[in-house]
Design an enzyme around this catalytic site. Structure first.
Site, PDB file in Angstrom:
ATOM      1  N   GLY A  12       0.839  -1.196   0.000  1.00 29.42           N
ATOM      2  CA  GLY A  12       0.000   0.000   0.000  1.00 29.42           C
ATOM      3  C   GLY A  12       0.873   1.244   0.000  1.00 29.42           C
ATOM      4  O   GLY A  12       2.094   1.177   0.186  1.00 29.42           O
ATOM      5  N   ASP A  13       0.238   2.400  -0.274  1.00 26.87           N
ATOM      6  CA  ASP A  13       0.930   3.697  -0.245  1.00 26.87           C
ATOM      7  C   ASP A  13       2.062   3.788  -1.259  1.00 26.87           C
ATOM      8  O   ASP A  13       3.063   4.472  -1.045  1.00 26.87           O
ATOM      9  CB  ASP A  13       1.478   4.001   1.173  1.00 26.87           C
ATOM     10  CG  ASP A  13       0.408   3.882   2.236  1.00 26.87           C
ATOM     11  OD1 ASP A  13      -0.731   4.277   1.956  1.00 26.87           O
ATOM     12  OD2 ASP A  13       0.709   3.390   3.332  1.00 26.87           O
ATOM     13  N   LYS A  18      -1.307   9.361  -7.171  1.00 27.22           N
ATOM     14  CA  LYS A  18      -0.580  10.193  -8.129  1.00 27.22           C
ATOM     15  C   LYS A  18      -0.616   9.567  -9.519  1.00 27.22           C
ATOM     16  O   LYS A  18      -0.836  10.259 -10.519  1.00 27.22           O
ATOM     17  CB  LYS A  18       0.865  10.366  -7.633  1.00 27.22           C
ATOM     18  CG  LYS A  18       1.678  11.370  -8.416  1.00 27.22           C
ATOM     19  CD  LYS A  18       2.631  10.698  -9.356  1.00 27.22           C
ATOM     20  CE  LYS A  18       3.208  11.588 -10.399  1.00 27.22           C
ATOM     21  NZ  LYS A  18       4.420  12.263 -10.061  1.00 27.22           N
ATOM     22  N   ASN A  40     -10.175   2.961   4.682  1.00 30.30           N
ATOM     23  CA  ASN A  40      -8.855   2.724   5.281  1.00 30.30           C
ATOM     24  C   ASN A  40      -7.760   3.237   4.354  1.00 30.30           C
ATOM     25  O   ASN A  40      -6.644   3.488   4.780  1.00 30.30           O
ATOM     26  CB  ASN A  40      -8.642   1.233   5.608  1.00 30.30           C
ATOM     27  CG  ASN A  40      -8.965   0.306   4.464  1.00 30.30           C
ATOM     28  OD1 ASN A  40      -9.480   0.737   3.427  1.00 30.30           O
ATOM     29  ND2 ASN A  40      -8.680  -0.964   4.619  1.00 30.30           N
ATOM     30  N   HIS A  43      -5.151   8.245  -0.277  1.00 26.68           N
ATOM     31  CA  HIS A  43      -4.364   8.580  -1.465  1.00 26.68           C
ATOM     32  C   HIS A  43      -3.996  10.049  -1.396  1.00 26.68           C
ATOM     33  O   HIS A  43      -4.836  10.884  -1.083  1.00 26.68           O
ATOM     34  CB  HIS A  43      -5.193   8.388  -2.746  1.00 26.68           C
ATOM     35  CG  HIS A  43      -5.783   7.032  -2.916  1.00 26.68           C
ATOM     36  ND1 HIS A  43      -5.035   5.933  -3.248  1.00 26.68           N
ATOM     37  CD2 HIS A  43      -7.057   6.607  -2.856  1.00 26.68           C
ATOM     38  CE1 HIS A  43      -5.836   4.884  -3.373  1.00 26.68           C
ATOM     39  NE2 HIS A  43      -7.071   5.262  -3.135  1.00 26.68           N
ATOM     40  N   ARG A 138     -23.695 -11.087   6.420  1.00 25.56           N
ATOM     41  CA  ARG A 138     -24.896 -10.571   5.745  1.00 25.56           C
ATOM     42  C   ARG A 138     -25.818  -9.773   6.653  1.00 25.56           C
ATOM     43  O   ARG A 138     -27.038  -9.879   6.575  1.00 25.56           O
ATOM     44  CB  ARG A 138     -25.657 -11.718   5.053  1.00 25.56           C
ATOM     45  CG  ARG A 138     -24.928 -12.128   3.776  1.00 25.56           C
ATOM     46  CD  ARG A 138     -24.961 -13.588   3.517  1.00 25.56           C
ATOM     47  NE  ARG A 138     -24.082 -14.285   4.436  1.00 25.56           N
ATOM     48  CZ  ARG A 138     -23.943 -15.608   4.477  1.00 25.56           C
ATOM     49  NH1 ARG A 138     -24.653 -16.355   3.669  1.00 25.56           N
ATOM     50  NH2 ARG A 138     -23.109 -16.164   5.319  1.00 25.56           N
ATOM     51  N   ARG A 255       5.548   5.435   8.608  1.00 21.38           N
ATOM     52  CA  ARG A 255       5.627   4.231   7.787  1.00 21.38           C
ATOM     53  C   ARG A 255       6.992   3.574   7.957  1.00 21.38           C
ATOM     54  O   ARG A 255       8.005   4.278   7.970  1.00 21.38           O
ATOM     55  CB  ARG A 255       5.397   4.588   6.306  1.00 21.38           C
ATOM     56  CG  ARG A 255       3.984   5.082   6.036  1.00 21.38           C
ATOM     57  CD  ARG A 255       3.800   5.535   4.590  1.00 21.38           C
ATOM     58  NE  ARG A 255       2.417   5.952   4.351  1.00 21.38           N
ATOM     59  CZ  ARG A 255       2.022   6.690   3.321  1.00 21.38           C
ATOM     60  NH1 ARG A 255       2.900   7.100   2.411  1.00 21.38           N
ATOM     61  NH2 ARG A 255       0.755   7.025   3.186  1.00 21.38           N
ATOM     62  N   GLY A 281       8.855   7.453  -6.728  1.00 24.04           N
ATOM     63  CA  GLY A 281       9.977   7.705  -5.820  1.00 24.04           C
ATOM     64  C   GLY A 281      11.348   7.564  -6.452  1.00 24.04           C
ATOM     65  O   GLY A 281      12.328   7.315  -5.743  1.00 24.04           O
TER      66      GLY A 281
HETATM   67  P1  GTP Z   1      -3.197   3.671  -0.518  1.00 23.04           P
HETATM   68  O1  GTP Z   1      -4.394   3.522  -1.370  1.00 23.04           O
HETATM   69  O2  GTP Z   1      -3.522   4.116   0.884  1.00 23.04           O
HETATM   70  O3  GTP Z   1      -2.366   2.435  -0.532  1.00 23.04           O
HETATM   71  O4  GTP Z   1      -2.259   4.941  -1.010  1.00 23.04           O
HETATM   72  P2  GTP Z   1      -1.506   5.434  -2.341  1.00 23.04           P
HETATM   73  O5  GTP Z   1      -0.910   4.302  -3.078  1.00 23.04           O
HETATM   74  O6  GTP Z   1      -2.376   6.339  -3.121  1.00 23.04           O
HETATM   75  O7  GTP Z   1      -0.268   6.253  -1.733  1.00 23.04           O
HETATM   76  P3  GTP Z   1      -0.207   7.461  -0.675  1.00 23.04           P
HETATM   77  O8  GTP Z   1      -0.718   8.685  -1.336  1.00 23.04           O
HETATM   78  O9  GTP Z   1      -0.781   7.074   0.629  1.00 23.04           O
HETATM   79  O10 GTP Z   1       1.380   7.541  -0.413  1.00 23.04           O
HETATM   80  C1  GTP Z   1       2.296   7.828  -1.402  1.00 23.04           C
HETATM   81  C2  GTP Z   1       3.126   9.034  -0.983  1.00 23.04           C
HETATM   82  O11 GTP Z   1       4.203   9.212  -1.891  1.00 23.04           O
HETATM   83  C3  GTP Z   1       2.337  10.341  -1.021  1.00 23.04           C
HETATM   84  O12 GTP Z   1       2.805  11.187  -0.014  1.00 23.04           O
HETATM   85  C4  GTP Z   1       2.677  10.902  -2.415  1.00 23.04           C
HETATM   86  O13 GTP Z   1       2.551  12.306  -2.472  1.00 23.04           O
HETATM   87  C5  GTP Z   1       4.116  10.487  -2.532  1.00 23.04           C
HETATM   88  N1  GTP Z   1       4.604  10.253  -3.900  1.00 23.04           N
HETATM   89  C6  GTP Z   1       3.973   9.735  -4.989  1.00 23.04           C
HETATM   90  N2  GTP Z   1       4.824   9.646  -6.031  1.00 23.04           N
HETATM   91  C7  GTP Z   1       6.015  10.100  -5.589  1.00 23.04           C
HETATM   92  C8  GTP Z   1       7.311  10.256  -6.199  1.00 23.04           C
HETATM   93  O14 GTP Z   1       7.554   9.917  -7.340  1.00 23.04           O
HETATM   94  N3  GTP Z   1       8.294  10.792  -5.407  1.00 23.04           N
HETATM   95  C9  GTP Z   1       8.100  11.157  -4.112  1.00 23.04           C
HETATM   96  N4  GTP Z   1       9.111  11.680  -3.429  1.00 23.04           N
HETATM   97  N5  GTP Z   1       6.894  11.009  -3.501  1.00 23.04           N
HETATM   98  C10 GTP Z   1       5.888  10.486  -4.233  1.00 23.04           C
HETATM   99  P1  IMP Z   2      -7.347  -2.393   8.198  1.00 20.73           P
HETATM  100  O1  IMP Z   2      -7.451  -2.481   6.723  1.00 20.73           O
HETATM  101  O2  IMP Z   2      -7.690  -1.042   8.740  1.00 20.73           O
HETATM  102  O3  IMP Z   2      -8.073  -3.515   8.887  1.00 20.73           O
HETATM  103  O4  IMP Z   2      -5.808  -2.608   8.596  1.00 20.73           O
HETATM  104  C1  IMP Z   2      -5.164  -3.852   8.427  1.00 20.73           C
HETATM  105  C2  IMP Z   2      -3.719  -3.637   7.983  1.00 20.73           C
HETATM  106  O5  IMP Z   2      -3.702  -3.075   6.666  1.00 20.73           O
HETATM  107  C3  IMP Z   2      -2.936  -2.679   8.851  1.00 20.73           C
HETATM  108  O6  IMP Z   2      -1.585  -3.100   8.884  1.00 20.73           O
HETATM  109  C4  IMP Z   2      -3.017  -1.355   8.102  1.00 20.73           C
HETATM  110  O7  IMP Z   2      -1.948  -0.503   8.389  1.00 20.73           O
HETATM  111  C5  IMP Z   2      -2.970  -1.854   6.660  1.00 20.73           C
HETATM  112  N1  IMP Z   2      -3.627  -0.933   5.713  1.00 20.73           N
HETATM  113  C6  IMP Z   2      -4.963  -0.802   5.489  1.00 20.73           C
HETATM  114  N2  IMP Z   2      -5.188   0.120   4.527  1.00 20.73           N
HETATM  115  C7  IMP Z   2      -3.977   0.579   4.139  1.00 20.73           C
HETATM  116  C8  IMP Z   2      -3.546   1.526   3.153  1.00 20.73           C
HETATM  117  O8  IMP Z   2      -4.323   2.142   2.438  1.00 20.73           O
HETATM  118  N3  IMP Z   2      -2.211   1.723   3.050  1.00 20.73           N
HETATM  119  C9  IMP Z   2      -1.320   1.028   3.811  1.00 20.73           C
HETATM  120  N4  IMP Z   2      -1.659   0.131   4.734  1.00 20.73           N
HETATM  121  C10 IMP Z   2      -2.980  -0.102   4.897  1.00 20.73           C
HETATM  122 MG    MG Z   3      -2.129   5.573   1.292  1.00 23.22          MG
END
Ligand code: GTP
Ligand code: IMP
Ligand code: MG
Length: 340
Positions: A12-13, A18, A40, A43, A138, A255, A281
């Site tokens: 995730g994350d 982006k 949860n 983005h 359900r 993180r 990144g």
């Molecule tokens: P989930 O659906 O929660 O898994 O999240 P996500 O995949 O959309 O990612 P999220 O936005 O939580 O985290 C990614 C982080 O990296 C954010 O802070 C973005 O702004 C940052 N980010 C995205 N692309 C880049 C990049 O190319 N370089 C850097 N330095 N940061 C980036």
């Molecule tokens: P839950 O989905 O809230 O039940 O969390 C279960 C696990 O998934 C935990 O370790 C959370 O940190 C992780 N998790 C849930 N959603 C995300 C996400 O969007 N980004 C990163 N970790 C997540």
């Molecule tokens: Mg995220």
């Protein structure tokens, strides 16, 4: 033309928000539909110096011309949805499948109070796990029973399939990542549903024969929040030295940061059926490439990393993100497709 799925390949994350936003501006989809677990997710999208965080509304909302749908598989917290739709001024464009299951206050309370969920697993406390359990039993409410959601109700599956039949572009947006899939992740330290591309398609009601492209998103330094194994994790000191620390969008938790994991990337690309890889990144690996838009602007260090990573994963790396801002990206999709 067709349906493009965008999913997370690590924990995730990875920066799906982006990547979705970039692909939306480039491909001009009629619809951006969100699958995945529920609020949860967090983005982050940065556009012209403004930073947006979304948990329910598809991250492609920054592209103004797409309808924004939430698929039947997603758990909806009406408070989060209504607040985001209002703040982002997208109310007219949002549709919620009438079959979405509803997160209630009791689910959030259980998620925060249950020591197994909140401490052992380290859940996000957003009620997703308990609501998913009630859905399996359900006994959850459906979106069609919630008065406040009535202006948004739709059949998202019908809308998306109709757009695809009319040869329009559609983006299917995933959330979370492969390593926290209920089926394929590091069980029991996982989220409450599968997170792979097939699940995202099912969440929205799109069959496997309708998918044109599956883009799996990785980040140069994978991260993980919450408990659970993380094979390539580095120490906090190492992350600090490299200046690559990160904090969660939803929970604010720090993180955990790890080194690039080619074995995990390869396995994740396989189960997801990746046709392309997006990597974010690159600027964290070599700050000199921050903001680059052309392949030729990338350093030897980055080009070598990309070559080795692509060989290990066996899928073309077509979207190369060089910073968090929407415009900081090298898009090789057309070039690579022409060559193929
Ligand atoms: P989930 O659906 O929660 O898994 O999240 P996500 O995949 O959309 O990612 P999220 O936005 O939580 O985290 C990614 C982080 O990296 C954010 O802070 C973005 O702004 C940052 N980010 C995205 N692309 C880049 C990049 O190319 N370089 C850097 N330095 N940061 C980036
Ligand atoms: P839950 O989905 O809230 O039940 O969390 C279960 C696990 O998934 C935990 O370790 C959370 O940190 C992780 N998790 C849930 N959603 C995300 C996400 O969007 N980004 C990163 N970790 C997540
Ligand atoms: Mg995220």
């Amino acid at each position: 033309m067709g349906a493009t799925i965008i999913v997370g390949g690590f924990f995730g994350d990875e920066g799906k928000g982006k990547i979705v936003a970039h692909v939306a501006f480039a491909d001009k989809p009629a619809i951006i539909a969100r699958g995945g677990i529920g609020p949860n997710a967090g983005h982050t999208i940065e556009v012209s110096g403004r930073k947006f965080g979304v948990r329910m509304i598809p991250s492609g909302f920054v592209y103004p011309d797409a309808r924004l749908l939430i698929g039947a598989g997603v758990l909806v917290d009406p408070r989060v949805l209504l607040s985001e739709a209002g703040t982002l001024k997208v109310t007219e464009r949002v549709g919620v499948d009438y079959r979405c299951a509803i997160i209630e206050t009791k689910h959030i309370e259980t998620d925060k109070q249950d020591p197994y969920l909140s401490q052992t697993i380290g859940s996000t406390g957003t009620g997703c796990g308990p609501a998913a359990a009630d859905r399996a039993k359900r006994i959850t409410a459906q979106a069609r029973e919630v008065t406040e959601l009535s202006p948004f109700l739709t059949d998202a599956a019908a809308e998306v399939n109709k757009a695809l039949e009319s040869a329009k572009n559609v983006i299917l947006e995933g959330s979370q990542g492969f390593g926290i899939s209920l089926f394929y992740g590091t069980f029991p330290y996982v989220t409450s549903k599968d997170t792979t591309a097939s699940q995202i398609a099912a969440d929205i009601g799109v069959g496997p024969t309708r998918i044109t492209d599956t883009i799996v998103v990785f980040k140069t330094f994978p991260t993980r929040v919450g408990a659970g194994p993380f094979d390539t994790q580095m120490s906090e000191d190492e992350a600090k030295k490299l200046d690559i620390e990160e904090f969660g969008t939803v929970t604010g938790r720090q993180r955990r940061i790890g080194w690039w994991d080619p074995a995990m990337a390869k396995y994740s690309a396989m189960v997801n059926g990746a046709t392309q890889v997006a990597i974010t990144g690159l600027d964290k690996l070599d700050p000199s490439v921050k903001g680059a838009n052309q392949y030729d602007e990338l350093s030897t260090k980055i080009k070598t990393f990309l070559r080795e990573a692509e060989t290990a994963v066996g899928v073309p790396f077509t979207l190369l993100s060089t910073g968090p801002e929407l415009t900081e990206i090298v898009d090789l999709r057309e070039e690579r497709l022409e060559r193929a």
